[in-house]
Design a protein around this motif. Structure first.
Motif, short mmCIF file in Angstrom:
data_model
loop_
_atom_site.label_atom_id
_atom_site.label_comp_id
_atom_site.label_asym_id
_atom_site.label_seq_id
_atom_site.Cartn_x
_atom_site.Cartn_y
_atom_site.Cartn_z
N LYS A 103 14.14 -7.85 11.29
CA LYS A 103 14.32 -7.26 9.97
C LYS A 103 15.42 -7.97 9.19
O LYS A 103 15.32 -8.11 7.97
CB LYS A 103 14.64 -5.77 10.09
CG LYS A 103 13.41 -4.92 10.37
CD LYS A 103 13.74 -3.48 10.55
CE LYS A 103 14.36 -2.87 9.33
NZ LYS A 103 14.61 -1.43 9.44
N THR B 239 12.84 -10.41 1.74
CA THR B 239 12.47 -9.16 1.08
C THR B 239 12.35 -9.29 -0.44
O THR B 239 12.32 -8.30 -1.14
CB THR B 239 13.49 -8.06 1.41
OG1 THR B 239 14.79 -8.50 0.99
CG2 THR B 239 13.50 -7.75 2.89
N ASP C 28 10.59 -9.69 -4.00
CA ASP C 28 9.33 -9.19 -4.55
C ASP C 28 8.63 -8.22 -3.60
O ASP C 28 7.57 -8.51 -3.06
CB ASP C 28 8.37 -10.35 -4.87
CG ASP C 28 8.92 -11.27 -5.92
OD1 ASP C 28 9.62 -10.78 -6.83
OD2 ASP C 28 8.66 -12.48 -5.83
N PRO C 29 9.20 -7.03 -3.39
CA PRO C 29 8.63 -6.09 -2.41
C PRO C 29 7.27 -5.53 -2.82
O PRO C 29 6.54 -5.04 -1.97
CB PRO C 29 9.67 -4.98 -2.33
CG PRO C 29 10.41 -5.05 -3.61
CD PRO C 29 10.40 -6.50 -4.02
N ASP C 30 6.88 -5.61 -4.11
CA ASP C 30 5.60 -5.06 -4.53
C ASP C 30 4.48 -6.11 -4.58
O ASP C 30 3.38 -5.82 -5.04
CB ASP C 30 5.73 -4.40 -5.90
CG ASP C 30 6.55 -3.13 -5.82
OD1 ASP C 30 6.53 -2.48 -4.76
OD2 ASP C 30 7.21 -2.79 -6.81
N LYS D 172 0.85 -4.35 0.65
CA LYS D 172 2.08 -4.46 -0.13
C LYS D 172 3.21 -4.85 0.82
O LYS D 172 3.34 -4.31 1.91
CB LYS D 172 2.44 -3.13 -0.77
CG LYS D 172 1.72 -2.82 -2.03
CD LYS D 172 2.31 -1.56 -2.64
CE LYS D 172 1.59 -1.18 -3.90
NZ LYS D 172 2.13 0.08 -4.46
N LYS D 173 4.02 -5.77 0.36
CA LYS D 173 5.15 -6.22 1.18
C LYS D 173 6.10 -5.06 1.47
O LYS D 173 6.60 -4.93 2.58
CB LYS D 173 5.88 -7.37 0.49
CG LYS D 173 6.88 -8.07 1.37
CD LYS D 173 7.61 -9.18 0.62
CE LYS D 173 7.00 -10.49 0.91
NZ LYS D 173 7.82 -11.62 0.41
N SER D 174 6.31 -4.19 0.48
CA SER D 174 7.21 -3.05 0.68
C SER D 174 6.65 -2.10 1.74
O SER D 174 7.41 -1.55 2.54
CB SER D 174 7.44 -2.31 -0.63
OG SER D 174 6.22 -1.83 -1.15
N ASP D 175 5.32 -1.90 1.76
CA ASP D 175 4.71 -1.05 2.78
C ASP D 175 4.88 -1.66 4.17
O ASP D 175 5.11 -0.94 5.15
CB ASP D 175 3.22 -0.84 2.50
CG ASP D 175 2.97 0.06 1.32
OD1 ASP D 175 3.93 0.73 0.85
OD2 ASP D 175 1.82 0.10 0.84
N MET E 52 7.34 -3.59 5.10
CA MET E 52 8.75 -3.40 5.48
C MET E 52 8.98 -1.98 5.99
O MET E 52 9.66 -1.77 6.98
CB MET E 52 9.66 -3.69 4.28
CG MET E 52 9.67 -5.11 3.82
SD MET E 52 10.38 -6.22 5.02
CE MET E 52 12.05 -5.61 5.05
N ASN E 53 8.40 -0.99 5.29
CA ASN E 53 8.55 0.41 5.71
C ASN E 53 7.88 0.66 7.05
O ASN E 53 8.35 1.47 7.83
CB ASN E 53 8.01 1.34 4.65
CG ASN E 53 8.84 1.36 3.40
OD1 ASN E 53 10.02 1.05 3.44
ND2 ASN E 53 8.23 1.69 2.28
#
Length: 92
Positions: A30, A35, A37-39, A79-82, A84-85
């Motif tokens: 991690k 990280t 452009d998380p969307d 989605k990159k943010s998803d 990561m989560n």
């Protein structure tokens, strides 16, 4: 990498050692992730490259509900943010 010789280790202690190793590897992973452009939407191949996993693993994670995917036409995106989560959810 640290090597250990296991002699007279209980199954519980072995599980604890493995969990600690996996947890430390996930934390290191991690820290090194890009990280920006998380969307941004990633294709399957890009998502696998981002997570450093095989496509079959990604398929199983989607099927189990651990990773969210979005369908546009006949293609799947992530989605990159998803992603990561989901790393925090996979750690638990």
């Amino acid at each position: 990498m640290q090597y250990s010789t296991l002699v007279q280790v209980t199954p519980e202690a072995l599980v604890k050692l493995i969990n600690e190793g996996v947890k430390s590897q996930l934390e290191e992973f991690k820290k090194n992730l890009n990280t920006n452009d998380p969307d941004i939407l990633l294709t399957r191949a890009e998502a696998c490259e981002f997570l450093k996993i095989e496509q079959t693993t990604l398929y199983h994670w989607v099927k189990a509900g651990k990773v969210q995917c979005y369908g546009i036409a006949n293609r799947r995106f992530f989605k990159k943010s998803d992603l990561m989560n989901s790393l925090t959810l996979l750690k638990k």
